[in-house]
Design an enzyme around this catalytic site. Structure first.
Site, short mmCIF file in Angstrom:
data_model
loop_
_atom_site.label_atom_id
_atom_site.label_comp_id
_atom_site.label_asym_id
_atom_site.label_seq_id
_atom_site.Cartn_x
_atom_site.Cartn_y
_atom_site.Cartn_z
N CYS A 86 2.58 34.90 6.25
CA CYS A 86 2.74 35.79 7.40
C CYS A 86 3.12 35.02 8.66
O CYS A 86 2.43 35.12 9.69
CB CYS A 86 1.45 36.58 7.62
SG CYS A 86 1.05 37.55 6.18
N GLU A 87 4.14 34.21 8.57
CA GLU A 87 4.66 33.50 9.74
C GLU A 87 6.17 33.41 9.60
O GLU A 87 6.66 33.06 8.52
CB GLU A 87 4.10 32.08 9.83
CG GLU A 87 2.67 32.04 10.28
CD GLU A 87 2.25 30.70 10.85
OE1 GLU A 87 3.12 29.86 11.14
OE2 GLU A 87 1.04 30.53 11.01
N ARG A 95 5.09 20.61 5.07
CA ARG A 95 5.85 19.55 5.75
C ARG A 95 6.99 20.09 6.63
O ARG A 95 7.25 19.52 7.68
CB ARG A 95 6.36 18.53 4.74
CG ARG A 95 5.20 17.76 4.05
CD ARG A 95 5.67 16.56 3.28
NE ARG A 95 6.25 15.56 4.13
CZ ARG A 95 7.55 15.38 4.31
NH1 ARG A 95 8.43 16.12 3.64
NH2 ARG A 95 7.99 14.47 5.14
N TYR A 108 2.43 14.27 -0.27
CA TYR A 108 2.05 14.99 0.95
C TYR A 108 2.46 16.46 0.89
O TYR A 108 2.86 17.04 1.90
CB TYR A 108 2.65 14.31 2.19
CG TYR A 108 2.19 12.86 2.33
CD1 TYR A 108 0.95 12.56 2.89
CD2 TYR A 108 2.98 11.81 1.89
CE1 TYR A 108 0.52 11.24 3.00
CE2 TYR A 108 2.56 10.50 2.01
CZ TYR A 108 1.33 10.23 2.56
OH TYR A 108 0.90 8.92 2.67
N TYR A 165 6.44 18.52 10.21
CA TYR A 165 7.32 17.39 10.55
C TYR A 165 8.79 17.78 10.63
O TYR A 165 9.66 16.91 10.70
CB TYR A 165 7.19 16.27 9.50
CG TYR A 165 5.78 15.91 9.15
CD1 TYR A 165 4.89 15.47 10.12
CD2 TYR A 165 5.33 16.02 7.84
CE1 TYR A 165 3.59 15.15 9.80
CE2 TYR A 165 4.02 15.70 7.51
CZ TYR A 165 3.16 15.27 8.49
OH TYR A 165 1.87 14.96 8.17
N GLU A 218 0.81 -1.23 0.00
CA GLU A 218 0.00 0.00 0.00
C GLU A 218 0.84 1.27 0.00
O GLU A 218 0.63 2.16 0.83
CB GLU A 218 -0.81 0.01 1.30
CG GLU A 218 -2.28 -0.06 1.12
CD GLU A 218 -2.99 -0.16 2.48
OE1 GLU A 218 -4.13 -0.59 2.46
OE2 GLU A 218 -2.41 0.20 3.52
#
Ligand SMILES: Cc1ncc(COP(=O)(O)O)c(C=O)c1O
Length: 431
Positions: free
Chosen positions: A361-362, A331, A390, A335, A292
């Site tokens: 804006c970060e 990501r 992802y 993570y 999978e």
């Protein structure tokens, strides 16, 4: 382990070029400093489709599908659609004999649009809605039971064939957010619960198999092998206590992708062969295997192209801002993912170390903390490899940014997989 391919080594002076193309799709090449994928120049793709743009290499997708298919001629390989839901890619994989693993009504709709149903469709989810169970039944899909209360609900929805998801109590060596088989996991059933669920399911449903999936972005098979040993022990208990043996055994997905030259992951064939061999060595009864994979099918096939905008120096850091960021690839924030990049429109020796920041804006909207490059200038193209899985699948509209387009390239041609969103698309949601 992944190795540098000879055809990826170019004659350019910048030592970094040879190393960095290793992370790119099979057809990646550089000519006159311009990156091409599938025979199409990155400059042309950016001009025609705009940026940010996720470029998928058909040849790499097919090669990865065949790497899995080649492990066991009888095995069913299903694409974990969550890595990137795309009807075009699902159709391509279907033509290579793959099925799909879906975990929502939306993913199920994508797979059905690509013509998948019946045995080639596996429906997951730790909280399936009635509508999802009914849609699975309508597609005659295989449903993976994730809780004991799902037996009655599956029956009610007229689901026929089911698998039981076993949680083997294995802690995968990966980011904790993507571990799925440890003792407190929200997914699946511990062996006692799985056995009890199977016992109930035998009355009214058709339990055809058992499933394990221990997590994602795995860089080694060790914990997967341990999970398989526990799966085999579970199968033996089911045989002894319930006189039931699985016709289908789903070993899950999980193989990772190298996003930077520092990461080393096994190739798909090596990884999956180790899992299959372990299961076959432990379980003597006939059973069809299911694999999978998601990320490892699409991850390295995808390259994201960004346009360089503002550049500035702040507190000793050389910032390079791109026209996307955490909205098209969250990501790094989720993570702590580390990415690599090259300039896609020109080559040259490294002229410094740069921080690649997004336009959001970060302060945490940083795609790459530090990378050596020729000094990027406004209008340059930056190519970030191993961004096929992802990324767009997890994209958001933060700061009301439309989500990027994705294209498929092969043989010098590019076709749209998914169009770029527009601001009008976003406004259309407004009441
Ligand atoms: C049940 C299941 N199967 C398959 C996958 C695909 O995993 P990956 O993309 O890591 O191969 C996932 C994702 O975590 C999953 O939850």
């Amino acid at each position: 382990m992944s190795r540098l391919r000879a055809d990826h080594v170019t004659s350019f002076s910048q030592a970094q070029s040879a190393v960095s193309l290793e992370l790119f799709p099979d057809t990646a090449a550089r000519s006159g400093g311009v990156l091409s994928v599938g025979g199409v120049a990155a400059t042309e793709l950016a001009e025609r489709f705009g940026t940010p743009l996720v470029v998928y290499c058909r040849e790499t997708l097919v090669a990865q599908a065949r790497a899995y298919r080649g492990v066991d001629s009888d095995a069913l390989v299903v694409y974990g659609v969550k890595a990137f839901p795309s009807v075009g890619i699902l159709r391509l994989f279907a033509s290579e004999g793959l099925g799909a693993d879906v975990s929502s009504l939306g993913e199920l709709a994508f797979a059905r649009r690509a013509g998948l149903e019946g045995d080639r469709l596996i429906v997951h989810g730790n909280n399936k809605s009635d509508a999802e169970l009914e849609a699975a039944a309508a597609a005659d899909a295989l449903v993976v039971l994730d809780s004991s209360e799902e037996v009655a609900r599956a029956h009610e929805a007229r689901v026929r064939r089911v698998l039981v998801r076993l949680t083997p109590g294995v802690e995968a060596r990966t980011h904790q957010s993507i571990q799925t088989a440890h003792d407190e996991s929200k997914f699946g059933l511990d062996p006692e619960q799985a056995l009890a669920t199977l016992r109930v399911a035998l009355d009214g449903l058709e339990p055809v198999g058992v499933h394990v999936h221990i997590g994602s972005q795995l860089a080694r098979p060790d914990e997967s092998l341990l999970a398989i040993d526990r799966l085999v022990a579970f199968c033996a208990r089911a045989r002894d206590e319930l006189a039931w043996t699985p016709r289908l055994v789903d070993l899950g997905g999980g193989l990772g992708v190298a996003h930077s030259p520092k990461e080393d992951v096994p190739d798909a064939h090596t990884f999956a062969s180790a899992l299959v061999a372990r299961f076959r060595a432990g379980w003597p009864e006939p059973a069809r295997l299911v694999l999978e994979p998601g990320r490892s099918l699409v991850g390295r096939a995808g390259v994201t192209l960004y346009r360089v905008g503002a550049t500035k120096r702040s507190g000793g850091v050389d910032y390079v801002a791109i026209d996307g960021g955490m909205s098209d690839n969250p990501r790094p924030q989720l993570y702590g993912a580390r990415y690599h990049a090259i300039l896609a429109n020109r080559d040259g020796p490294a002229e410094g170390a740069f921080r690649i920041a997004g336009k959001h804006c970060e302060t945490g909207d940083v795609l790459i903390e530090r990378i050596e490059l020729p000094r990027p200038r406004r209008g340059d193209l930056l190519a970030v490899p191993a961004t096929g899985g992802y990324t767009l699948a997890m994209a958001s509209n933060y700061n009301a940014l439309p989500r990027p387009a994705a294209v498929l390239v092969a043989g010098g041609e590019a076709e749209l997989l998914r169009r770029r969103e527009t601001i009008d698309d976003l406004l259309a949601y407004e009441a």
